[in-house]
Design an enzyme around this catalytic site. Sequence first.
Site: not given
Ligand SMILES: [Zn+2]
Length: 429
Positions: A57, A59, A152, A210, A213, A309
């Site tokens: 995971h 970005h 996102q 995701h 979270e 992440d």
């Molecule tokens: Zn993430």
Amino acid sequence: MHELIIRNVNLVDGRCGQDVLIGAGRIVDVGRALDARAARTLDGGGNLLSPPFVDAHFHMDSTLTYGMPRVNDSGTLLEGIALWGELKPTLAQDAIVERALAYCDWAVAKGLLAIRSHVDVCDSRLLAVEALIDVRMRVKPYLDLQLVAFPQDGVLRTPGTLANLRRALSLGVDVVGGIPHFERTMADGAESVRILCELAADDGRLVDMHCDETDDPMSRHIETLAYWTQRLGLHGRVTGSHLTSMHSMDNYYVSKLIPLIREAQVSAVANPLINITIQGRHDTYPKRRGMTRVPELIDAGVTVAFGHDCVMDPWYALGCGDMLEVASMGLHVAQMTSAAGMRAAFDAVTVGPAQILHLDGYGIAPGCRADCVLLQARDPVEAIRLRAARLAVVRAGVIVAESPPATATLRIDGRPAHVDWNLRPMQPS
Ligand SMILES: [Zn+2]
């Protein structure tokens, strides 16, 4: 003549004094004192040879943007998303490529040779998508980069995003992403899970959302994700990332939920560095740790990974691609301090994420791809304890990175001496 032989290494399963013979980019043989020759010999010195680290995971479109256009003062997920929203219109494709390549260099140096990166598809220019597809091709000789189409700002919340997501997949993005807890309502969140799982089923894709979270124990999209996974026959192809709300859920509800996750063979990715810093921000004291129920998921037979992440972006100011740091944080936050728990923390940055990414030929065994990392440690627990130096990183039988051993010279009482960090007895297996 084979390409490489690595002599005298310990393996993750506890075997000691092994040789690993490599030819044509694959592992040919593993055993004691192999009677074989190769163009190059690497002395393992009794250190641990592990399959490479895998990050399930990440970005990569936002990495190394810390401070642009400003720093996240509150430290919350929501300010991070807002900040990223300010930054997005100003992003240039070549700058994204440059930062991503810089991060991949860090990763390789740290023995991290496979990364699943989410890529934001909400900007209809799809600049980041094109940039990371370019990066994936450029780094292929030394790093496996898998891309997730990540909405996102919410696939239902933001007009045009579903079309962008489909376009990203047709351009070559691998995996279907989602963010149900960021849709406007719980109902929209559940609807987004259905739409995206159906899309993945129709298109033969893996899914990685995701999911939940948040610190809100009523955020239960993981239940919906497990439901659609089993309903559509996506067993073993779906991942729930973060799942932090499980930390605060009622125990009775969780006793029903975890078996449903297991039944659907949904994998779980916790991101300990980020979860411990981003969650619990509305709490006074006691303050929640914010990570999902890792030991309980592992005990139930769910495949679990620890992801990095973020590195130096709107959500997180630190990091350097060191998956041993990630494993260490995960171990601490989840209190996985038993011998088996610490070993499981190492698995959560190696075999666990390798399964989640569906990596081919992963491991130290004949026939596997000759990807491995020689760590300055004798076993996985020592590797975590020392954040062990990556003495050598091997990709397809070629040494692609080397680091000097961690050492220090003491100058006490005029007697120069080297510190031996590996003095402690071996951990019990
Ligand atoms: Zn993430």
